[in-house]
Design a protein around this motif. Sequence first.
Motif, PDB file in Angstrom:
ATOM      1  N   GLU A 188       0.815  -1.221   0.000  1.00 49.71           N
ATOM      2  CA  GLU A 188       0.000   0.000   0.000  1.00 49.71           C
ATOM      3  C   GLU A 188       0.851   1.274   0.000  1.00 49.71           C
ATOM      4  OE1 GLU A 188       0.301  -1.442   4.274  1.00 49.71           O
ATOM      5  OE2 GLU A 188      -0.256  -2.376   2.383  1.00 49.71           O
ATOM      6  N   THR A 189       2.105   1.200   0.441  1.00 53.43           N
ATOM      7  CA  THR A 189       2.953   2.397   0.444  1.00 53.43           C
ATOM      8  C   THR A 189       3.896   2.468  -0.750  1.00 53.43           C
ATOM      9  OG1 THR A 189       4.616   1.329   1.844  1.00 53.43           O
ATOM     10  CG2 THR A 189       2.900   2.617   2.960  1.00 53.43           C
ATOM     11  N   LEU A 190       4.119   1.353  -1.403  1.00 55.22           N
ATOM     12  CA  LEU A 190       5.045   1.323  -2.538  1.00 55.22           C
ATOM     13  C   LEU A 190       4.654   2.304  -3.649  1.00 55.22           C
ATOM     14  CD1 LEU A 190       7.608   0.111  -3.701  1.00 55.22           C
ATOM     15  CD2 LEU A 190       6.228  -1.756  -4.627  1.00 55.22           C
ATOM     16  N   PRO A 191       3.377   2.403  -4.049  1.00 52.45           N
ATOM     17  CA  PRO A 191       3.040   3.367  -5.112  1.00 52.45           C
ATOM     18  C   PRO A 191       3.402   4.808  -4.762  1.00 52.45           C
ATOM     19  CG  PRO A 191       1.220   1.837  -4.793  1.00 52.45           C
ATOM     20  CD  PRO A 191       2.207   1.584  -3.679  1.00 52.45           C
ATOM     21  N   TYR A 192       3.253   5.189  -3.506  1.00 48.64           N
ATOM     22  CA  TYR A 192       3.607   6.546  -3.097  1.00 48.64           C
ATOM     23  C   TYR A 192       5.104   6.793  -3.270  1.00 48.64           C
ATOM     24  CZ  TYR A 192       4.509  10.606  -0.179  1.00 48.64           C
ATOM     25  OH  TYR A 192       4.941  11.824   0.276  1.00 48.64           O
ATOM     26  N   VAL A 193       5.911   5.854  -2.852  1.00 47.79           N
ATOM     27  CA  VAL A 193       7.361   5.991  -2.957  1.00 47.79           C
ATOM     28  C   VAL A 193       7.787   5.988  -4.424  1.00 47.79           C
ATOM     29  CG1 VAL A 193       9.571   4.889  -2.412  1.00 47.79           C
ATOM     30  CG2 VAL A 193       7.796   5.075  -0.658  1.00 47.79           C
ATOM     31  N   LEU A 194       7.183   5.133  -5.221  1.00 43.20           N
ATOM     32  CA  LEU A 194       7.510   5.109  -6.646  1.00 43.20           C
ATOM     33  C   LEU A 194       7.084   6.406  -7.330  1.00 43.20           C
ATOM     34  CD1 LEU A 194       6.658   1.402  -7.544  1.00 43.20           C
ATOM     35  CD2 LEU A 194       8.903   2.417  -7.071  1.00 43.20           C
ATOM     36  N   ARG A 195       6.020   7.025  -6.842  1.00 38.15           N
ATOM     37  CA  ARG A 195       5.593   8.318  -7.377  1.00 38.15           C
ATOM     38  C   ARG A 195       6.666   9.382  -7.126  1.00 38.15           C
ATOM     39  NH1 ARG A 195       4.283  11.045 -11.123  1.00 38.15           N
ATOM     40  NH2 ARG A 195       3.441  13.079 -10.667  1.00 38.15           N
ATOM     41  N   LYS A 196       7.320   9.299  -5.978  1.00 36.83           N
ATOM     42  CA  LYS A 196       8.411  10.240  -5.671  1.00 36.83           C
ATOM     43  C   LYS A 196       9.535  10.092  -6.704  1.00 36.83           C
ATOM     44  CE  LYS A 196       7.321  12.024  -1.548  1.00 36.83           C
ATOM     45  NZ  LYS A 196       7.705  13.274  -0.950  1.00 36.83           N
ATOM     46  N   GLU A 197       9.834   8.863  -7.064  1.00 28.45           N
ATOM     47  CA  GLU A 197      10.851   8.606  -8.089  1.00 28.45           C
ATOM     48  C   GLU A 197      10.414   9.226  -9.416  1.00 28.45           C
ATOM     49  OE1 GLU A 197      14.257   6.690  -9.998  1.00 28.45           O
ATOM     50  OE2 GLU A 197      13.816   7.001  -7.898  1.00 28.45           O
ATOM     51  N   GLN A 198       9.145   9.039  -9.754  1.00 30.47           N
ATOM     52  CA  GLN A 198       8.622   9.583 -11.006  1.00 30.47           C
ATOM     53  C   GLN A 198       8.680  11.113 -11.009  1.00 30.47           C
ATOM     54  OE1 GLN A 198       8.020   7.951 -13.764  1.00 30.47           O
ATOM     55  NE2 GLN A 198       7.498   9.837 -14.821  1.00 30.47           N
ATOM     56  N   GLU A 199       8.485  11.732  -9.876  1.00 32.45           N
ATOM     57  CA  GLU A 199       8.579  13.195  -9.800  1.00 32.45           C
ATOM     58  C   GLU A 199       9.991  13.674 -10.120  1.00 32.45           C
ATOM     59  OE1 GLU A 199       7.112  14.323  -5.937  1.00 32.45           O
ATOM     60  OE2 GLU A 199       5.079  13.664  -6.427  1.00 32.45           O
ATOM     61  N   MET A 200      10.992  12.914  -9.693  1.00 35.17           N
ATOM     62  CA  MET A 200      12.372  13.282 -10.029  1.00 35.17           C
ATOM     63  C   MET A 200      12.598  13.133 -11.535  1.00 35.17           C
ATOM     64  SD  MET A 200      14.816  12.227  -6.831  1.00 35.17           S
ATOM     65  CE  MET A 200      14.902  10.516  -7.223  1.00 35.17           C
ATOM     66  N   VAL A 201      12.046  12.079 -12.121  1.00 38.85           N
ATOM     67  CA  VAL A 201      12.152  11.895 -13.571  1.00 38.85           C
ATOM     68  C   VAL A 201      11.488  13.067 -14.285  1.00 38.85           C
ATOM     69  CG1 VAL A 201      11.430  10.465 -15.528  1.00 38.85           C
ATOM     70  CG2 VAL A 201      12.293   9.372 -13.456  1.00 38.85           C
ATOM     71  N   GLU A 202      10.302  13.456 -13.819  1.00 35.76           N
ATOM     72  CA  GLU A 202       9.561  14.540 -14.457  1.00 35.76           C
ATOM     73  C   GLU A 202      10.303  15.876 -14.364  1.00 35.76           C
ATOM     74  OE1 GLU A 202       5.763  14.211 -12.530  1.00 35.76           O
ATOM     75  OE2 GLU A 202       5.219  12.436 -13.719  1.00 35.76           O
ATOM     76  N   MET A 203      11.046  16.084 -13.300  1.00 38.99           N
ATOM     77  CA  MET A 203      11.833  17.302 -13.172  1.00 38.99           C
ATOM     78  C   MET A 203      12.868  17.361 -14.312  1.00 38.99           C
ATOM     79  SD  MET A 203      14.020  18.702  -9.889  1.00 38.99           S
ATOM     80  CE  MET A 203      14.848  17.141  -9.656  1.00 38.99           C
TER      81      MET A 203
END
Length: 186
Positions: free
Chosen positions: A104-119
């Motif tokens: 249940e917490t993995l998607p949130y953490v992976l979203r943080k990774e995606q935010e760095m990619v998006e930057m």
Amino acid sequence: MIKGAVHLFIEKGFHRTTTREIAKESGFSIGTLYEYIRTKEDVLYLVCDAIYDQVTERVRTQVDLTGTCLEQLESAIRAYFMVVDEMQDEVLVMYQETKSLPKETLPYVLRKEQEMVEMMESLVRTCVKEGVLVLNEQETKLLAHNILVQGQMWTFRRWALQKQFTLEDYTNMQIACLLYRSKRGE
């Protein structure tokens, strides 16, 4: 708590570290620790969240947004590589132990990774719009991912890379490989 947990996760690994050890390393009693968390996985979640936030914030504050779009992208890459170098242990723990996060917490953490990619992707996209880089949409996304992976490689392969390169040399060579082959007319 986060610094204490990172230290223990580096030293012993997530699975061999106990919550009692995390409490002791953090200067808390076990009872006080359980006022903030329910499980050791909660500590891992907090560690990953804090590391992503710290990396992202440090990169954002170090990027020089003056100059051309390509200079801004290079500045972001340099800042990212430098932050990853300074936070090698934290980055290594985060990637080694993310698999232990609850589903249940993995998607949130992976979203943080995606935010760095998006930057990074935003900076690449600006260079494409200005005609400095010639990339289609898929190549733009892939380049952003590659930038992050090449920065992380400095951590994952440090045992070999740091014997052969300084961080500055490594960064310069990666920028050349990542960007200049994509420039218009080259």
